[in-house]
Design an enzyme around this catalytic site. Structure first.
Site, mmCIF file in Angstrom:
data_model
loop_
_atom_site.group_PDB
_atom_site.id
_atom_site.type_symbol
_atom_site.label_atom_id
_atom_site.label_comp_id
_atom_site.label_asym_id
_atom_site.label_seq_id
_atom_site.Cartn_x
_atom_site.Cartn_y
_atom_site.Cartn_z
ATOM 1 N N CYS A 164 24.006 -38.926 15.632
ATOM 2 C CA CYS A 164 23.837 -37.542 15.527
ATOM 3 C C CYS A 164 22.895 -37.006 15.256
ATOM 4 O O CYS A 164 21.818 -37.022 14.375
ATOM 5 C CB CYS A 164 25.366 -37.429 14.053
ATOM 6 N N HIS A 165 22.773 -35.662 15.845
ATOM 7 C CA HIS A 165 21.119 -35.263 15.419
ATOM 8 C C HIS A 165 21.402 -33.885 14.196
ATOM 9 O O HIS A 165 20.717 -33.035 14.154
ATOM 10 C CB HIS A 165 20.923 -34.646 16.609
#
Lengths: 453, 453, 453, 453
Positions: A173-174
């Protein structure tokens, strides 16, 4: 790392949800630049036509990989070295129910894909899908590394491990990257340091996906937590401007408010953070949301955006548009390179807790830093979740475990226990909670197999 | 247990809060019947006159004990074998603020002494008192067994262990007994078994004080969980009648509702249980409360009741009233006998978690069964808190740990983290939560030493 | 416990190893006296003739039970409420190898059925048998309570749980009872208290089977640990006389020596205790053994004893001998009564560690007290194994876990890791250890299926 | 890491044991090359003359640091940013007793400073010294990072944390580096890769100091565990030649033998590894030792070596010899740079277990990889110690905890429990163990304050 031996690797990457008109193209872009990687990307999607479209588009992306769409998961997955999972569980019609049905009961959700009534309903339809996918991996490529991008992240990763405990899966997940960029902005504004690179902004990450917290941060010898305090003091109303129809941006006011209250840096976007807090804090009503400097993302917007992406897919296939290269900001291909031994680095990742966060339950999927290296993803000891935040976080962490159990056993009574104790359901009486739950189940029952609906 | 050797014991019991006009008299009553115990009860109270009054009343209670009031804690505690703590932290004026100030913000509390805004404020003024008491015990009678009756129970017991880790302290509460009586009623009504004794109703207890759950129960070969289901089915609106001005009774509707939802037996009175749940469930407003068959206990009632007890004290001292003996329903003296080796039995108790409840944090004060025997209180492995209930329970369990830390370090910012995430504060925005917290602090600041108010 | 309701129970007990000429008769004896129990005992044995013999003998035992021998495990186990397992893994020929082959290498074992080279080899042939038995229980009577009497106790119980995690199994051993009797002797000799009952001698038990330790003990208000010190001081050479050909008795010198060194009471017979210690302590050579006041039990004696028991079986069947009733000293039938809800009591038991001993690994089979009551065996928190003893105990506890893993996967390399680090193998070089291991495997290979021998 | 901002740091390093004629000079050498570090090194030693000598020698070493000897620990430590501890506990006379007294009882030790009778006696005299040192740090520089080089490593580090729990201390040892070099040799010999750098040989480290194990290893995409198997197969008698009077070298035969038996790579020199195993394995007698390709290090050699180093010190001071620069192979200065934020890297380190090795006790000092970065040493989750090795390792890990407790409380009975269960004491009867222990205590009693000797 001093790369003495220049090695090239030929691999097979299987992409589940391979008809994607977003993540898939970013992967193609990044793969096209990885000049030490060769091989095949096998595209599998329940929408086979979409996979076929990406077979065509993949060929246009350049680089050393060939793209093949497969109708059979067995063919797609057999001998895969890596599996990427990025699917939409159901359609945006189901998401419309997830996000907007609760509004009738006064519950507003900014995203609705992780937590809250929307997150739980989405989980209930995702878990059976991931049960199937975990079975494929166990049967066809048990040694493969599996990268998940689908939300609800924690629930997806947990389901994979519940069904196939030997799986080598992690979720990416960024959201944390955005906070690193915020630190970069502060470095620029307050210290005159321009272009600080994300990789040089070292953070210690602890928590669960979309409710991750940074307890230590530095840029070389500069303590970024101290800097952050200074930054907040200078920006009491957040940073940047936010317009109501800006559905993904925010002014970081929620993040700043949480820092003031809890003394640690919340490391997701405000839209996600707000959903983990009591319903009256940031999501009381649309006016409150705007006052905190962010917006509720309507699913109607997502539908419009999908139409645009479908058009883009058509244009790419027909040659009306050219494949665009850019900086995707994603780490997936670098992670693949590290797992092959071509690199080694530390980044944040979602995996079951084996002790890296001592005050979250063992087995819960948590987000911390990990060292990626040849055939290994080793979490770093991230330390305890900060005291004040812990009681909020545990509500979700426990409810996610309950939801996975409920999904795997198709037990709606158990699922309701998670639903009715979710923080965003605060405003409901037990009877209202039950009514909302039933309505949302009915709305999405086509994607809820085996639940007896 | 076949008592071959008849042993008599001479002991010293120190009573902190020895001016009490309730618990103290029950203790006198029970001690007067313990014909194998002899010795002294030393009465210590910051209200020395009250302790003196009980010195007089104790002499009237009969039995083998002498009663002495002491002005100095050192004298009262030195050489004590047992210490009983039963105090009122502050006066009913402070409790009036705890219970009724939140009503201005729409928060209704049925008791207000354990959890919710009232419970947390009460904790903040109790912790410094218990810090002092723990110091006394460490210095004057470190080997004594310490029995706590004061609320908030978990916070009081935890504070004692934080300050003096070697202390041999436990907390007692008779809420579980009430549920055992409910089982006895069900046995009578549904199986025709009359006068089932509480000691024969075996229950497995797991949870935290006032939010304790029974996961297994039997009366000889009868499974009481099955019986309870039958009982609830027959009494969909609870059992018994409840009048609005009945401030301590209830119809068990909350307990029944929780069983239906969570599949386990909540083992406290409804007034306590309601306070651990989201604010809109059972305590939304006074009408909702009545509909669920219980009442909010106004502090004005407590003040009136205190006046009556003061009068009774005067009457006892003057001889206008005789000391009354009865069945107190309390276990304290039996516990003392067991710790002396004169008996051995299993009952429920509050002590720090050393693993007896695997899914609650180590160190949190939890309530489970324990074997009482000579110089030993050994918890039984109580098993996990039932899944669905766990996320609710952890909110309080973690916030109690946070509150104790906040109290010991006099850190109001930390205390506010617990306050604003309490389930009964659900309905507040962050700003409202802060305003209420500040108001409650100001109201009770005379009893909040060292907090910088 | 005040038994208001007199209840009678009709049950089915399945006995695996039902041809036994020892335990089985004790069970018959105890069942014959349980006037509130009725039903059937189904006898299953790979030696069907032996089971048939016990069918006959059971009929002679009196009481409310009928006895049936079954050739099929399915018939024997279906609908069983209780399963008792008491088997001999292999014959005494295999045990002869277990016990006496190591003597060639200078290793002397007093029992050879729990630990040491003999215990490990016995484990390797028992594990496949218990794998089969666990499968039977899972398939035919998954709800039954399972009582194990076979050694190696920890390994047997662990195997059952590994194969069928939902099993309700526990292991019973009366070694602790012997130490309680020693306390009774001390009470008589030093305090003039005659006939102290075992049930009144309360002990806290912590450790693993045959290396169990008592850290707290009392008889009413008398501290038995203090008494024990006095007793040892008076008996520097142990208590009682021991003759070389007394193969089961001892003078408790080992137990006393361990108390002097470690400050806690070892609670098994000296023959067992010695085997958990470094080989040069008590088992250096036969002379050392005698000097410590106990004997090595030769398997030749066991063979002779078996012949006598076979004769007794024949005599019972033919009527040449009458069924003898006595005080068996066993608790099995009482445990059954408690599990049916007819009683409730605390006794010691072997089950997987769920936290009752914090400093032993979770999942290892440990021995502590537990409360037996209707459908429940709840361990008491036993506390840590005393510091000095822990390093010795962990060697065995870990090696038992390793051995179970090795047995279930038929991995002799893994088994050898446990073998070569066993304390009794101290005196061997790696090569000697390997040679001994191989020789013992070869000797007993008829009972080592699937190991590739 | 892309160092955009070039930063220089001025720091104070306090060196306890600052009269050292070995480590101190290496530190001077490394500091002289760190062109981004400036400041002072304060030298403290109970031998003040030795510290003064190093003040002179430090001035000759070049670089940006000044060197000052202090007679008072307060002056030396106040305001220190870093503290290095590298002392000799007692003199080589005491070490002579540690190493050679046990030989009378047939116990041979190759080093005698970590485990075995020598290690335990050394611990007993080191613990009081470290108790004092921890107090200095708490009082004079509580925020400093503390690097320990003294043996017994685990015991020293544990003592620091026991006395001052907030200390930021870790222990460094280069034994793992040697195994990385062995991998480099294998890469060269079997794959033709020359000059593989240690930093590129990635290993996962788990265990305790001097008995550390590598469970995963790679050089870019090459699996080094597979390579190691190949290497061993080619070198059944170890690698290299070893002469009897080569007291520090070895042929790695012990390491290879352990791999064959346990399936994981032991990561210390053979001299250390042998001491953790049963006494009859590699240290049975001097002949056995030579056969395994290493030597016992006599303390007479150390005494001679010390004389040479004293001479060298004199020569350096007088100018008869010049300060020599070289490749020290040590990481201390790089660690300091990382803790200042000038670098970030992963290396192995000794700190208390907070969960990085799930199957070793929490709180035991363990050795794993950790990420060094600004003001942080974060262990990586190292995973379980391999099953077969665990029972051996726990004997030492538990005995070290017991020894620290014994040392801090000056409890020789407790210390003896660790002593008599040590693996190298296998060959002793309890009485012999006691006699040896008493003799070793008597020999070294000048350095055993407070033990009542």
């Amino acid at each position: 790392m001093n790369t003495q031996t220049k090695t090239e690797k030929t691999i097979k990457i299987a992409y589940i949800g391979g008809g994607s008109r977003g993540w898939a193209w970013k992967l193609m872009d990044d793969l096209s630049k990885a000049d030490d990687l060769y091989g095949e990307v096998s595209l599998y999607d329940i929408d086979f036509a979409a996979a076929l479209a990406n077979e065509t588009i993949g060929a246009l992306s350049g680089g050393n990989f060939t793209y093949h769409a497969y109708e059979s998961p067995k063919e797609a997955l057999t001998d895969a070295d890596f599996v990427i999972i990025s699917i939409t569980p159901g359609t945006f019609d189901e998401m419309e129910s997830d996000v907007h049905t609760p509004e009738k009961y006064g519950i507003y959700q900014s995203v609705g894909d992780t937590v809250g009534p929307g997150g739980i309903l989405r989980a209930l339809r995702t878990i059976p899908m991931y049960e199937t996918i975990a079975g494929y991996i166990r049967d066809y490529c048990p040694q493969a590394w599996v990268i998940n991008y689908t939300n609800p992240m924690s629930v997806c990763v947990k389901t994979l491990y519940e069904v196939f405990p030997q799986i080598k899966a992690f979720g990416c997940c960024h959201e944390v990257f955005g906070t690193q960029e915020l630190f970069a902005d502060a470095l620029c504004e307050l210290r005159g340091i321009e272009n600080a690179q994300r990789r040089d902004i070292l953070v210690n990450v602890t928590g669960i996906n979309h409710f991750t917290w940074i307890t230590q941060a530095s840029y070389f010898d500069i303590d970024l937590i101290d800097l952050y305090k200074e930054y907040i003091a200078k920006h009491p109303n957040g940073v940047g401007k936010h317009e109501p129809e800006d559905y993904f941006g925010c002014t970081n006011r929620v993040k700043f408010d949480l820092f003031t209250r809890f003394g640690a840096v919340a490391a997701s976007g405000d839209r996600h953070l707000a959903e983990f807090c009591p319903g009256n804090w940031y999501l009381k009503d649309p006016q409150t949301v705007l006052r905190w400097g962010f917006s509720l993302t309507p699913v109607s917007w997502r539908k419009k955006d999908l139409a645009a992406r479908l058009q883009k897919s058509a244009d790419l296939q027909s040659g009306a548009a050219a494949f665009e290269h850019g900086d995707t900001g994603e780490e997936g291909v670098n992670q693949i390179r590290a797992l092959l031994g071509l690199d080694a680095f530390v980044t944040n990742v979602n995996v079951p807790n084996v002790g890296q966060i001592p005050n979250l339950p063992l087995g819960a999927v948590v987000e911390t830093n990990a060292l990626f290296s040849k055939d290994g993803v080793r979490p770093l000891m991230a330390g305890d979740v900060p005291g004040g935040v812990l009681s909020l976080m545990l509500t979700t962490a426990i409810n996610q475990l309950t939801t996975v159990q409920a999904g795997l056993t198709r037990d709606l009574d158990l699922a309701f226990r998670a639903f009715c104790t979710d923080r965003l359901c605060d405003r409901l009486s037990p009877a209202e909670a039950q009514a909302l739950f039933d309505e949302m189940l009915a709305n999405t029952k086509d994607y809820l197999p085996g639940y007896g609906l």
